[in-house]
Design a protein around this motif. Structure first.
Motif, PDB file in Angstrom:
ATOM      1  N   LEU A 208      29.104  44.453  39.021  1.00 28.24           N
ATOM      2  CA  LEU A 208      27.689  44.184  39.306  1.00 28.24           C
ATOM      3  C   LEU A 208      27.225  45.198  40.354  1.00 28.24           C
ATOM      4  N   ARG A 209      26.140  45.860  40.074  1.00 22.77           N
ATOM      5  CA  ARG A 209      25.673  46.956  40.934  1.00 22.77           C
ATOM      6  C   ARG A 209      25.339  46.480  42.364  1.00 22.77           C
ATOM      7  N   GLY A 210      25.932  47.141  43.340  1.00 19.16           N
ATOM      8  CA  GLY A 210      25.690  46.797  44.744  1.00 19.16           C
ATOM      9  C   GLY A 210      26.285  45.468  45.152  1.00 19.16           C
ATOM     10  N   HIS A 211      27.142  44.940  44.304  1.00 14.95           N
ATOM     11  CA  HIS A 211      27.647  43.594  44.520  1.00 14.95           C
ATOM     12  C   HIS A 211      29.183  43.557  44.491  1.00 14.95           C
ATOM     13  N   GLY A 212      29.791  43.857  43.354  1.00 14.55           N
ATOM     14  CA  GLY A 212      31.248  43.813  43.312  1.00 14.55           C
ATOM     15  C   GLY A 212      31.793  43.721  41.911  1.00 14.55           C
ATOM     16  N   VAL A 213      33.060  43.316  41.832  1.00 13.69           N
ATOM     17  CA  VAL A 213      33.819  43.360  40.591  1.00 13.69           C
ATOM     18  C   VAL A 213      34.231  41.956  40.159  1.00 13.69           C
ATOM     19  N   TYR A 214      34.166  41.692  38.870  1.00 11.72           N
ATOM     20  CA  TYR A 214      34.790  40.518  38.260  1.00 11.72           C
ATOM     21  C   TYR A 214      35.953  41.001  37.406  1.00 11.72           C
ATOM     22  N   ALA A 215      37.074  40.283  37.465  1.00 10.97           N
ATOM     23  CA  ALA A 215      38.218  40.590  36.602  1.00 10.97           C
ATOM     24  C   ALA A 215      38.903  39.285  36.253  1.00 10.97           C
ATOM     25  N   TRP A 216      39.581  39.260  35.105  1.00 12.85           N
ATOM     26  CA  TRP A 216      40.232  38.024  34.678  1.00 12.85           C
ATOM     27  C   TRP A 216      41.551  38.316  33.961  1.00 12.85           C
ATOM     28  N   GLY A 217      42.309  37.247  33.725  1.00 13.69           N
ATOM     29  CA  GLY A 217      43.585  37.379  33.030  1.00 13.69           C
ATOM     30  C   GLY A 217      44.087  36.017  32.605  1.00 13.69           C
ATOM     31  N   ARG A 218      45.228  35.998  31.935  1.00 14.10           N
ATOM     32  CA  ARG A 218      45.738  34.727  31.403  1.00 14.10           C
ATOM     33  C   ARG A 218      46.202  33.789  32.518  1.00 14.10           C
ATOM     34  N   ASP A 219      46.529  34.358  33.681  1.00 18.94           N
ATOM     35  CA  ASP A 219      46.874  33.547  34.858  1.00 18.94           C
ATOM     36  C   ASP A 219      46.499  34.363  36.096  1.00 18.94           C
ATOM     37  N   ALA A 220      46.704  33.772  37.278  1.00 22.18           N
ATOM     38  CA  ALA A 220      46.268  34.448  38.499  1.00 22.18           C
ATOM     39  C   ALA A 220      47.004  35.768  38.693  1.00 22.18           C
ATOM     40  N   ASP A 221      48.285  35.814  38.332  1.00 23.69           N
ATOM     41  CA  ASP A 221      49.041  37.061  38.489  1.00 23.69           C
ATOM     42  C   ASP A 221      48.439  38.175  37.628  1.00 23.69           C
ATOM     43  N   GLN A 222      48.183  37.871  36.370  1.00 22.40           N
ATOM     44  CA  GLN A 222      47.637  38.918  35.503  1.00 22.40           C
ATOM     45  C   GLN A 222      46.200  39.287  35.904  1.00 22.40           C
ATOM     46  N   ALA A 223      45.433  38.311  36.341  1.00 20.52           N
ATOM     47  CA  ALA A 223      44.071  38.626  36.798  1.00 20.52           C
ATOM     48  C   ALA A 223      44.130  39.583  37.984  1.00 20.52           C
ATOM     49  N   LEU A 224      45.102  39.370  38.883  1.00 16.47           N
ATOM     50  CA  LEU A 224      45.244  40.273  40.028  1.00 16.47           C
ATOM     51  C   LEU A 224      45.678  41.666  39.564  1.00 16.47           C
ATOM     52  N   MET A 225      46.598  41.731  38.580  1.00 15.75           N
ATOM     53  CA  MET A 225      47.016  43.042  38.062  1.00 15.75           C
ATOM     54  C   MET A 225      45.808  43.782  37.474  1.00 15.75           C
ATOM     55  N   HIS A 226      44.964  43.044  36.746  1.00 15.86           N
ATOM     56  CA  HIS A 226      43.773  43.670  36.166  1.00 15.86           C
ATOM     57  C   HIS A 226      42.786  44.098  37.256  1.00 15.86           C
ATOM     58  N   LEU A 227      42.597  43.244  38.250  1.00 19.52           N
ATOM     59  CA  LEU A 227      41.680  43.599  39.335  1.00 19.52           C
ATOM     60  C   LEU A 227      42.193  44.825  40.093  1.00 19.52           C
ATOM     61  N   GLU A 228      43.480  44.844  40.386  1.00 16.01           N
ATOM     62  CA  GLU A 228      44.046  45.997  41.108  1.00 16.01           C
ATOM     63  C   GLU A 228      43.897  47.281  40.306  1.00 16.01           C
ATOM     64  N   ALA A 229      44.148  47.193  39.014  1.00 19.89           N
ATOM     65  CA  ALA A 229      44.008  48.392  38.168  1.00 19.89           C
ATOM     66  C   ALA A 229      42.555  48.863  38.158  1.00 19.89           C
ATOM     67  N   LEU A 230      41.645  47.912  38.028  1.00 20.83           N
ATOM     68  CA  LEU A 230      40.225  48.255  37.981  1.00 20.83           C
ATOM     69  C   LEU A 230      39.756  48.844  39.313  1.00 20.83           C
ATOM     70  N   GLU A 231      40.148  48.214  40.409  1.00 20.34           N
ATOM     71  CA  GLU A 231      39.745  48.741  41.718  1.00 20.34           C
ATOM     72  C   GLU A 231      40.364  50.119  41.972  1.00 20.34           C
ATOM     73  N   PHE A 232      41.611  50.309  41.540  1.00 19.08           N
ATOM     74  CA  PHE A 232      42.249  51.625  41.686  1.00 19.08           C
ATOM     75  C   PHE A 232      41.435  52.694  40.952  1.00 19.08           C
ATOM     76  N   LEU A 233      41.071  52.390  39.730  1.00 16.35           N
ATOM     77  CA  LEU A 233      40.345  53.370  38.910  1.00 16.35           C
ATOM     78  C   LEU A 233      38.945  53.621  39.459  1.00 16.35           C
ATOM     79  N   LEU A 234      38.279  52.569  39.920  1.00 15.19           N
ATOM     80  CA  LEU A 234      36.947  52.742  40.505  1.00 15.19           C
ATOM     81  C   LEU A 234      37.043  53.550  41.798  1.00 15.19           C
ATOM     82  N   ASP A 235      38.097  53.312  42.573  1.00 14.33           N
ATOM     83  CA  ASP A 235      38.261  54.070  43.815  1.00 14.33           C
ATOM     84  C   ASP A 235      38.542  55.542  43.502  1.00 14.33           C
ATOM     85  N   CYS A 236      39.330  55.807  42.468  1.00 11.95           N
ATOM     86  CA  CYS A 236      39.557  57.206  42.068  1.00 11.95           C
ATOM     87  C   CYS A 236      38.235  57.882  41.717  1.00 11.95           C
ATOM     88  N   GLU A 237      37.416  57.203  40.942  1.00 16.40           N
ATOM     89  CA  GLU A 237      36.118  57.784  40.556  1.00 16.40           C
ATOM     90  C   GLU A 237      35.227  57.992  41.782  1.00 16.40           C
TER      91      GLU A 237
END
Lengths: 184, 184, 184, 184
Positions: free
Chosen positions: A148-177
């Motif tokens: 969400l612009r100027g707001h933040g990121v939503y991420a999800w997964g089959r459980d909390a562990d996978q949701a965190l893996m997805h969030l970390e991957a997404l934040e890593f890629l956004l930070d690279c950009e």
């Protein structure tokens, strides 16, 4: 999420599915890095409180939308990183394009870094029903998340562990950009 | 590695030589900062699993290549830092040149900061056999490590402690080069 | 505050209201991340020491000003972040304009990210009485805090928890503005 | 120092004065964040080992020089930060000018942020005797520290606590200067 600075101040929301009809979600306000049992409430899949005296956060609706859309999703994480916040304000249009990153393979179905994936990027909106309507059309891409612009990121997964893996991957890629845009 | 943010999401791999024929290596997937005994398996020097039911990560082949090439190497570390990822995408050619840094002396055989060393930089490739063939020609330089473009860093040493010292020195130097490019 | 790097060296001050007439405040000098009971003293609302042998920091006057102005304020935090320090030196004029950030809603009375709020920005001054006079005219805006140029941030709240939430929100927003200026 | 990333890999040295004739100093090599009793040795003020079998680091000479020059110095810290390393390579000449920072007051004798202080900046040199000769002429300024180009920071104080306060203040100011150069 707190350790990485993704839930500053009262920002962010965390939810976990309890069963087919109920989710546990953080209440409005409160610092997520100091979360206690009292900071969590139970709602149904339409965001109605099942906890006496509980007032769900306005953004509970975005969590519920994801659980309704994907019966196999077990956890939804929402954070406010500086990288995603700033990047989302300088990228125009409705998506952040990623390609050439090995980390793309952290998203299910991506088997090569050569893939080109687009992270949905949506204008922020205080009308959560209206925002949900726009989000609805963007949930089925290859990335288990959106920005969400100027707001933040939503991420999800089959459980909390996978949701965190997805969030970390997404934040890593956004930070690279984000960092790449600082280079001349 | 987790503390420094070098193993985000399911990224990175860690291995240690057990003896002349066997290495212990992290399995595919899983967050390395939450590593447990179950997250580690044993393979031979050609990457064949010696652990029942174990599926080695595709990148196990790059670890094994290093152990076969250098009998005195006792540990190999592979991480995904933002600095190395972004820098490797903006540097053209097949090497990152470093000179004038005291930290160069952290690499064996380097006795002065005036040395000019080149960190091998290789295009990422999902065909690990093909990639190994290209890596083979770059293993014998002064730097005990290399960078895969858009992917991350490999570093090694005689044991896990020295491999970490080499990885830290390499990441420090890559981050310096990365940050320098942000200055007008 | 220490964890985020906001109280480097002997920088920063922390105070909490004890009752209508007294506040506890960190003494001059000392690293706030290593704070002990001996590092805290009691003063009245005009900054006079109520602790035998205690010498209040010069900046105690800025804390007292806030407690006198707002009877419902229970805590004041002052830190020195790199983001606020550098940003405050490059922004001209007497305010830092924020708009389009969801995080603005962390400040009481802000119900939409579309709000435009101005963080008061004041030139640093070693004459605390003179500085207080200038600060006085800027205390009643929507942001429970202000920035001293080349110096740092003041933030407050009804108790230490809320003051920290306000400080975190303010530092997050200032850091976003700071990082955005690094993008070409 | 480790927590802030100032002693990466085998970088950095830490010493404390034991008495008028002896200092305890970290040995050559080894990660300072994992320091044990065995990683420390005793030398005289000319760097000769007083510990059986001990080999002092080449940079021990720079520590001893400071203890000989200032009888009231009780500790010397040397770190390798990314900010100081990169900044020192882009600043030309023999000093880094600081002014307008409240943090300048962390250095003894500085009573206003309006002071203009110069941090000595010296070319790195593997000949420690020659380097000491150049350092000698720069030790008596207002800043209890100096920067070696492409190498890192030295800072000192009457004891380890004050040396750390001085190092933190110096690193904060160098980082501000470094970050400011990233802004367009």
């Amino acid at each position: 999420m707190d350790r990485f600075g993704w839930v500053p101040s009262v920002g962010g929301n965390i939810s976990v599915r309890l069963d087919a009809e109920r989710i546990a979600i953080t209440r409005s306000g409160g610092r997520k890095g100091f979360l206690t049992r009292e900071g969590v409430m139970v709602v149904d899949l339409h965001g109605a409180s099942l906890t006496e005296g509980g007032r769900p956060s306005a953004e509970t609706g975005l969590h519920c939308q994801i659980y309704r859309a994907f019966p196999d999703v077990g956890a939804v994480l929402h954070g406010h990183s500086i990288a995603a916040t700033v990047l989302s304000r300088v990228v125009e249009g409705d998506g952040i394009v990623l390609s050439g990153y090995e980390m793309i393979k952290a998203f299910a179905g991506q088997t090569t870094h050569e893939a080109r994936v687009v992270v949905p990027l949506l204008d922020n909106d205080q009308d959560i029903d209206r925002l949900s309507g726009i989000v609805a059309g963007r949930l089925n891409g290859p990335v288990p998340g959106y920005v969400l612009r100027g707001h933040g990121v939503y991420a999800w997964g089959r459980d909390a562990d996978q949701a965190l893996m997805h969030l970390e991957a997404l934040e890593f890629l956004l930070d690279c950009e984000f960092q790449a845009r600082k280079i001349n």
